[in-house]
Each structure stands twice: as structure tokens, then as C-alpha cells.
Design a protein around this motif. Structure first.
Motif: not given
Length: 397
Positions: A1-7, A206-207, A287-289
Motif C-alpha cells: 500500500m503506497a501513501t501517495d498524497v498526489n494520487a 514486505g508487509g 515508523e517501522n517500530m
């Protein structure tokens, strides 16, 4: 899942326009629900969502039904077309779109319709029958159209559009950078250029595979109202709104005054960029933590109660408002937890989304509707976001 503010911005823009085209009733419902507000004539202000703070104009037919939504993209159109080059189609469908982009500065300048320069001309005024120079006052003028852009002092140094590109190119120390976007706003008074930073931030590789793409942008004014500025931001600039959002959500920024040598001293800028990218890597690790830190609903309640404390002696109205906010955040967290797991990461995403797109504002003299839009421009909620991150770091560690 990508966080793309533009999209997300483009998707919300398309949904907004489609909704009001369906029928006038849906448009009125958005006004009633506080999503948009009339600001005079046929102009409206967006109060929520990715395009909060934008204004647009509505055209109606003789029966009063909506026929067209004219969003205010803010791009320069003085040469007959929109002054924009981009690798990705923008929400407004304007500009020269080059999939994959180009590394050639001259090509981008031409495609973006910013292959013009700016000169300084003395300010003249008429006194009786005489034409005199205003001491130490100059007008910045476009050399292609002759349009006046602003009034500046004698020490003001014009930064030509091409020089700003070269500054970014030198800043990253390689000359094969792909230019993501470039263009001009407000008749050429402001010019921007954006390049993508090669290394994205990836949360839970990977998740969730939540990727945050960062861009390095330069925004230069030719009207004397502001310094030039370089920023690291998740926004690809493609209109007046995204230029504003890019500056608002910048991970870091540094200003460059319009003086001789302003674009020559690269060492401090390179050091700042290096620190920013180092911070991005640290942020990615944190953030990964958060992704690996389980968070009970009760822990989330404790977190939000700490962010918005309500004293025992608070008035009933304040307690009711606080309970409504608590309930809304609880529902948002449970929804995020279904997608991201019941984690500290889901908690941070919940609070950030609430602050950016749902939080109410205290009415001011300019009125509640305008205050809501102004909230994002002033960074009112930045401190709460920082508090949230710090509190979650303590829990995660």
C-alpha cells in the motif's frame, strides 16, 4: 500500500467534481455538512479533504443547476497555454505531460513555458511635465511579454528560471536528475521545479509496503514578496494548491535571499539536505517500530485523552465536545486497525488524518468556515502531531 498524497489529491478532486455534477442537491449537501462554503458570488472555499483551502467557481444554467466546476489551478496562462511540465497527468488535465520525464533542463523550460527571463527596470513617475526615476526602486519584468511582476529594491538580485534548475542539479551533485514537474503560477510571479529523491521511505517492507515518496523542490518568486525556497516534501507540485501543500507539509526547508551569491553557496544547502535525508531514514526506522508495536484500544484512549485533556471543572459543553471527539477518534482507530493492525502506526495515522481532515476549529473573527481552511495554512496542528509521535515513541520503546 503506497501513501501517495498526489494520487489522493487527484482522486478526491475527481470525486468532488463528479459529485457536484450529479445534481445540485448533492452540492448543497456538501455546504450543509461543512465541506465547502460560499465566499461570495459563485465562488466557494473547500473546508475539508486533500484540497482544503482551495477556491473554485461554479457555473449554473438558467434554471440554477450546476453545469461546470472551475477549479482555481493558479497556473500561468499568459502565453496561451498552461505553464506546466509534469511526468504525471495532473488533476486539472493541463500542461505538457512527458511520461518518464526528461533530464534536459532546456527541454523542461520550453515544455513548462518558463523559458523566459526577468529584467529589472527603473520605476518611473510623472511629476508635472517631467518623468523621474524613483530612487532605488525597480520593477521586475518578463522579457517575453513585458508584464510587470513586482516592485523591488536596488539590492534585489533576479534569479533566472534556468539558474534555479541548475541550483537543484548542483545541490544533489549529479546532472542526470529526472525533472518531475516545473511551471509558473500567478502570471509568472512564482516559478517552481520538482525532482524526485531516489530513496523513498518504506514502512513495513514486505508487509504493508507503505511507501512515502519524497521530492526536492525549489520555489522562486519574481515579485519581491518572498525569498526563493528549497523544500523536501511528499508533494509533486502541479498547481497553485499543490505548491501551497508542498510548502505546508515540507519535511525541511531552507530559504535563499535574492542577493548576489544567494544561489552560489551550496555547502550549507547540501549539509541541510543531508541532515534532512538522515532524518527521513530515522523517521522510517521509527515508523517501522510503530508497525511492530501493538496498541490496545484502552492505550489509544489514554493517548488521545493526554493530547486533549479535559479538566473536571470543565463546562458541560466542553465535556460533550470532548466526548464526541473521543468517539470519532475511537471509530477511526478501529477502522484503521482493520487495515493496518491494532498498532502504534495505526494510532498515528488515525490522529494525523483527524487533524488534517476532520478536526474542528475555534471560531475567530473571520468566521468558523474561513478559520477551518486557515488551520492548515498556519500549521496549527503541527505541535499535536509532534506530541503524538513522541508519546508513541515512548510506548514503542
Amino acid at each position: 500500500m503506497a501513501t501517495d498524497v498526489n494520487a489522493a489529491f487527484a482522486q478526491e478532486k475527481a470525486g468532488q467534481i463528479e459529485a457536484v455534477h450529479d445534481e445540485a442537491r448533492a452540492f448543497q449537501e456538501r455546504i450543509d455538512q461543512g465541506e465547502i462554503a460560499p465566499i461570495g458570488g459563485d465562488r466557494y472555499l473547500v473546508l475539508t479533504g486533500w484540497d482544503e483551502g482551495e477556491t473554485f467557481t461554479v457555473r449554473r444554467n438558467t434554471q440554477g443547476r450546476i453545469e461546470q466546476i472551475l477549479a482555481q489551478h493558479g497556473l500561468d496562462t499568459t502565453t496561451g497555454g498552461a505553464a506546466l511540465y509534469t511526468t504525471t497527468p495532473a488533476w486539472h488535465g493541463l500542461g505538457a505531460v512527458i511520461p518518464g520525464g526528461t533530464t534536459d533542463i532546456d527541454d523542461v523550460l520550453k515544455l513548462a513555458r518558463i523559458d523566459w527571463e526577468v529584467s529589472k527596470q527603473p520605476v518611473l513617475y510623472e511629476w508635472v511635465d517631467d518623468l523621474r526615476d524613483a530612487t532605488d526602486r525597480y520593477v521586475t519584468v518578463r522579457t517575453d511579454t513585458g508584464d510587470a511582476l513586482g516592485t523591488v529594491g536596488g539590492r534585489y538580485e533576479v534569479f533566472q528560471n534556468r539558474r534555479v534548475f541548475e541550483f537543484l542539479q548542483d545541490l544533489v551533485q549529479h546532472h542526470d536528475a529526472v525533472w518531475e514537474s516545473a511551471g509558473a503560477l500567478r502570471g509568472g510571479r512564482k516559478v517552481f521545479v520538482t525532482m524526485r529523491i531516489p530513496h523513498s521511505i518504506v514502512i513495513d517492507r514486505g508487509g504493508l509496503d507503505d511507501e512515502i515518496v519524497l521530492y526536492l523542490a525549489a520555489v522562486n518568486s519574481h515579485d519581491g514578496t518572498s525569498s526563493a525556497e528549497s523544500i523536501v516534501t511528499p508533494w509533486r507540485i502541479a498547481c497553485g494548491n499543490t505548491e501551497r501543500f508542498a510548502t505546508r507539509d515540507a519535511v525541511h526547508r531552507w530559504g535563499i535571499r535574492h542577493t548576489k551569491g544567494g544561489l552560489s553557496n551550496l555547502e550549507e544547502a547540501r549539509r541541510t539536505l543531508g541532515l534532512t535525508l538522515a532524518y527521513a531514514k530515522s523517521f522510517e526506522a521509527e515508523e517501522n517500530m510503530f508497525v511492530r508495536t501493538e496498541l490496545l484500544v484502552d492505550d489509544f484512549h489514554t493517548l488521545i485523552d493526554g493530547l486533549w485533556p479535559v479538566g473536571e471543572d470543565a463546562k458541560k459543553r466542553s465535556k460533550t465536545f470532548a466526548q464526541n471527539r473521543h468517539d470519532e477518534l475511537d471509530g477511526m482507530f478501529r477502522e484503521q486497525a482493520r487495515k493496518l493492525g491494532r498498532t502504534a502506526y495505526a494510532a498515528e495515522r488515525t490522529i494525523t488524518d483527524f487533524l488534517d481532515h476532520r478536526a474542528g476549529v475555534v471560531p475567530r473573527s473571520l468566521g468558523e468556515d474561513l478559520a477551518r481552511a486557515q488551520r492548515s495554512l498556519e500549521g496549527t496542528n503541527d505541535d499535536l502531531k509532534s506530541q503524538t509521535h513522541r508519546k508513541l515513541l515512548l510506548l514503542a520503546r
